[in-house]
Design a protein around this motif. Structure first.
Motif, PDB file in Angstrom:
ATOM      1  N   HIS A 218     -15.642  -0.995  -4.449  1.00 34.50           N
ATOM      2  CA  HIS A 218     -15.822  -2.411  -4.111  1.00 34.50           C
ATOM      3  C   HIS A 218     -15.953  -3.205  -5.397  1.00 34.50           C
ATOM      4  O   HIS A 218     -15.743  -2.679  -6.507  1.00 34.50           O
TER       5      HIS A 218
ATOM      6  N   CYS B  51       0.858  -1.184   0.000  1.00 30.47           N
ATOM      7  CA  CYS B  51       0.000   0.000   0.000  1.00 30.47           C
ATOM      8  C   CYS B  51       0.890   1.228   0.000  1.00 30.47           C
ATOM      9  O   CYS B  51       2.094   1.144   0.292  1.00 30.47           O
TER      10      CYS B  51
ATOM     11  N   SER C 101      -1.775  -3.587   5.425  1.00 27.60           N
ATOM     12  CA  SER C 101      -2.807  -3.609   4.385  1.00 27.60           C
ATOM     13  C   SER C 101      -3.227  -2.218   3.943  1.00 27.60           C
ATOM     14  O   SER C 101      -3.720  -2.057   2.824  1.00 27.60           O
TER      15      SER C 101
ATOM     16  N   PRO D 231     -17.451  -6.362  -0.204  1.00 31.33           N
ATOM     17  CA  PRO D 231     -16.308  -5.933   0.613  1.00 31.33           C
ATOM     18  C   PRO D 231     -15.680  -4.649   0.072  1.00 31.33           C
ATOM     19  O   PRO D 231     -15.397  -4.527  -1.119  1.00 31.33           O
TER      20      PRO D 231
ATOM     21  N   GLN E  59     -12.948  -2.192  -0.814  1.00 30.63           N
ATOM     22  CA  GLN E  59     -11.531  -2.292  -1.147  1.00 30.63           C
ATOM     23  C   GLN E  59     -10.787  -0.975  -0.993  1.00 30.63           C
ATOM     24  O   GLN E  59      -9.587  -0.982  -0.703  1.00 30.63           O
TER      25      GLN E  59
ATOM     26  N   SER F 234     -13.840  -2.294   5.744  1.00 37.66           N
ATOM     27  CA  SER F 234     -13.612  -3.724   5.992  1.00 37.66           C
ATOM     28  C   SER F 234     -14.478  -4.526   5.033  1.00 37.66           C
ATOM     29  O   SER F 234     -15.100  -3.983   4.119  1.00 37.66           O
ATOM     30  N   THR F 235     -14.519  -5.810   5.247  1.00 40.38           N
ATOM     31  CA  THR F 235     -15.305  -6.677   4.368  1.00 40.38           C
ATOM     32  C   THR F 235     -16.805  -6.475   4.547  1.00 40.38           C
ATOM     33  O   THR F 235     -17.579  -6.751   3.624  1.00 40.38           O
TER      34      THR F 235
ATOM     35  N   THR G 254      -9.358  -3.082   5.651  1.00 36.95           N
ATOM     36  CA  THR G 254      -8.789  -3.216   4.309  1.00 36.95           C
ATOM     37  C   THR G 254      -8.373  -1.884   3.718  1.00 36.95           C
ATOM     38  O   THR G 254      -7.549  -1.854   2.808  1.00 36.95           O
ATOM     39  N   THR G 255      -8.917  -0.778   4.217  1.00 36.61           N
ATOM     40  CA  THR G 255      -8.577   0.541   3.701  1.00 36.61           C
ATOM     41  C   THR G 255      -8.775   1.588   4.783  1.00 36.61           C
ATOM     42  O   THR G 255      -9.589   1.403   5.710  1.00 36.61           O
TER      43      THR G 255
ATOM     44  N   HIS H  49      -3.061  -7.078   8.574  1.00 33.80           N
ATOM     45  CA  HIS H  49      -3.816  -8.330   8.576  1.00 33.80           C
ATOM     46  C   HIS H  49      -3.825  -9.001   9.943  1.00 33.80           C
ATOM     47  O   HIS H  49      -4.505 -10.028  10.104  1.00 33.80           O
TER      48      HIS H  49
END
Length: 458
Positions: free
Chosen positions: A279, A141, A182, A262, A264, A236-237, A222-223, A198
């Protein structure tokens, strides 16, 4: 009032269906956004909700350059530049197998990080490669500090590195997590940044001290994204949560949104209370009240309703005010300082080095003297003895005055001694001079006879 709020909510709440969105980036004024999908790069007019440009294929990342008329995409082999009509303008063969793209608007530098771990800076104004560095590890990232233009790269070993085109090695490396990083995001004021890993944690760091994280939230993210007003979005997801105060004791989110897929990537729109979510099903725009700065600076090109003529004049002004790559550092106040003479700087450095060496020598001499004068005592050290030892290194105003008085007394005594010696030596010197000037009397009979003959002959 209800009608006005509903109209504003409807304007900032919409969905754009496309392929899986890998990254979302906006312009400085928040009017346009580019979506990097697995198929192509799409430039959207967020005010009209229309597609402006489509270009590229198998796009891994994309970013807009100085304005919405130029688009850079990271594709399978190289980095490509497209114009507003989607026509390929340039192909940057030096950027091989790119994975991440960042643009520094005040320096006109396009930075790419490849899968081989090479970070390269390209000057977009003259089309020349400025520098390339080996980041050792592939970047999972990336983010840009908006205040000092340093690039943050998150790696699989849990390290976040800070980079500048003027330095061959990383400016700093921080071990933020035990697992792979991440996501990383920098606050708009440039004083803090957040990292996600993670290992299921989100940590907040102060850029002035990398010793330990300031806060921590146990959340698999996740972001990450910061707004102009300091709000933090954690995707998140399951969806995205926006925190007004990310402290652990205030864990309740300010805004929560459940996404259909999810999340992204998340990105706040400048000067609009909206959050863009990328997403697998496309891109969503949700309303986040109070997230944006309401006032924009038109002289900095932040007017979202500027005319084409104003855009061209701002481009020319930005080229004239372009900053050199050497101004990128961790010091936020480097730009604007007065440059000093290199010769004077070298003299100051040598003087400081000499002072430090003399201090070390004096300190070693004092330590040796203290070691010789040390008296062995039995039992534990008393508090008074410890305080006396500490007081030896204390320099106060009374100590300085006492030292000055002793020095004056020594000088006065030395001056008096010199005067006394001179007075004692004066009579002896006078007698010696008088004896040498007078005639020497004959000491023997032969001398008297010779002296009498010499006088009679004359």
């Amino acid at each position: 009032m209800t009608a006005e709020v509903s109209v504003a909510s409807k304007r900032n709440a919409w969905r754009f269906e496309c392929a899986s969105v890998r990254n979302v980036k906006t312009t400085e004024n928040g009017r346009f956004a580019v979506l990097a999908t697995g198929e192509d790069a799409c430039v959207l007019d967020l005010a009209r909700q229309t597609v402006v440009t489509r270009a590229g294929e198998d796009v891994r990342d994309a970013t807009l350059l100085h304005d919405e008329t130029m688009l850079a995409t990271a594709q399978r082999k190289y980095v490509y530049i497209y114009d507003k009509q989607g026509t390929e303008v340039h192909r940057l063969n030096e950027h091989i197998d790119p994975d991440r793209l960042e643009f520094l608007r005040y320096h006109f530098l396009l930075a790419s990080c490849g899968r081989a771990g090479m970070l390269k800076y390209h000057d977009a104004s003259i089309g020349r490669l400025v520098s390339e560095h080996r980041a050792t590890k592939r970047a999972s990232c990336s983010s840009v500090n908006p205040q000092n233009a340093t690039i943050l790269l998150g790696h699989d070993n849990g390290v976040v590195s800070f980079w500048s085109p003027a330095q061959p090695k990383a400016l700093a490396k921080v071990l933020c997590h035990r697992g792979s990083v991440s996501a990383v995001a920098v606050a708009f004021d440039g004083r803090a940044f957040a990292t996600a890993s993670h290992d299921g944690t989100v940590r907040f760091w102060d850029l002035r001290s990398f010793a330990r994280p300031v806060h921590r939230i146990d959340r698999a993210a996740t972001t990450l994204a910061f707004s102009h007003r300091g709000l933090l979005a954690i995707g998140s997801t399951s969806g995205v949560d926006v925190y007004d105060d990310p402290k652990p004791r205030l864990f309740k989110p300010y805004v929560s949104h459940k996404a259909t897929a999810p999340v992204q990537v998340a990105r706040f729109r400048p000067f609009e209370d909206a959050l863009l979510l990328g997403h697998a099903a496309g891109c969503d725009s949700i309303l986040v009240p109070g997230s944006a700065e309401p006032n924009y600076d038109s002289l900095e090109g932040q007017n979202p309703y500027r005319a084409p003529k104003a855009r061209r004049s701002l481009t020319v002004r930005a080229l004239l005010d372009k900053l050199p790559p050497e101004t990128i550092s961790l010091d936020d106040f480097l730009v604007g300082k007065v440059a000093r003479d290199p010769a004077q700087l070298e003299k100051d450095r040598l003087a400081l080095l000499e002072e430090a060496n003399s201090y070390d020598k004096n300190k070693d001499g004092d330590a040796a003297a203290e070691k010789r004068d040390k008296k062995k005592t039995r039992g534990r050290s008393k508090l008074a003895a410890k305080l006396r030892k500490k007081a030896k290194n204390v320099i106060s105003q009374e100590t300085l005055k006492l030292r000055e008085k002793l020095r004056q007394e020594r000088d006065a005594a030395r001056h008096n001694n010199n005067n006394k010696k001179k007075k004692r030596a004066a009579p002896d010197a006078l007698a010696a001079a008088s004896s040498s000037s007078s005639k020497r009397r004959p000491s023997t009979a032969l001398d008297r006879l010779l002296s009498s003959n010499s006088t009679s002959s004359t």
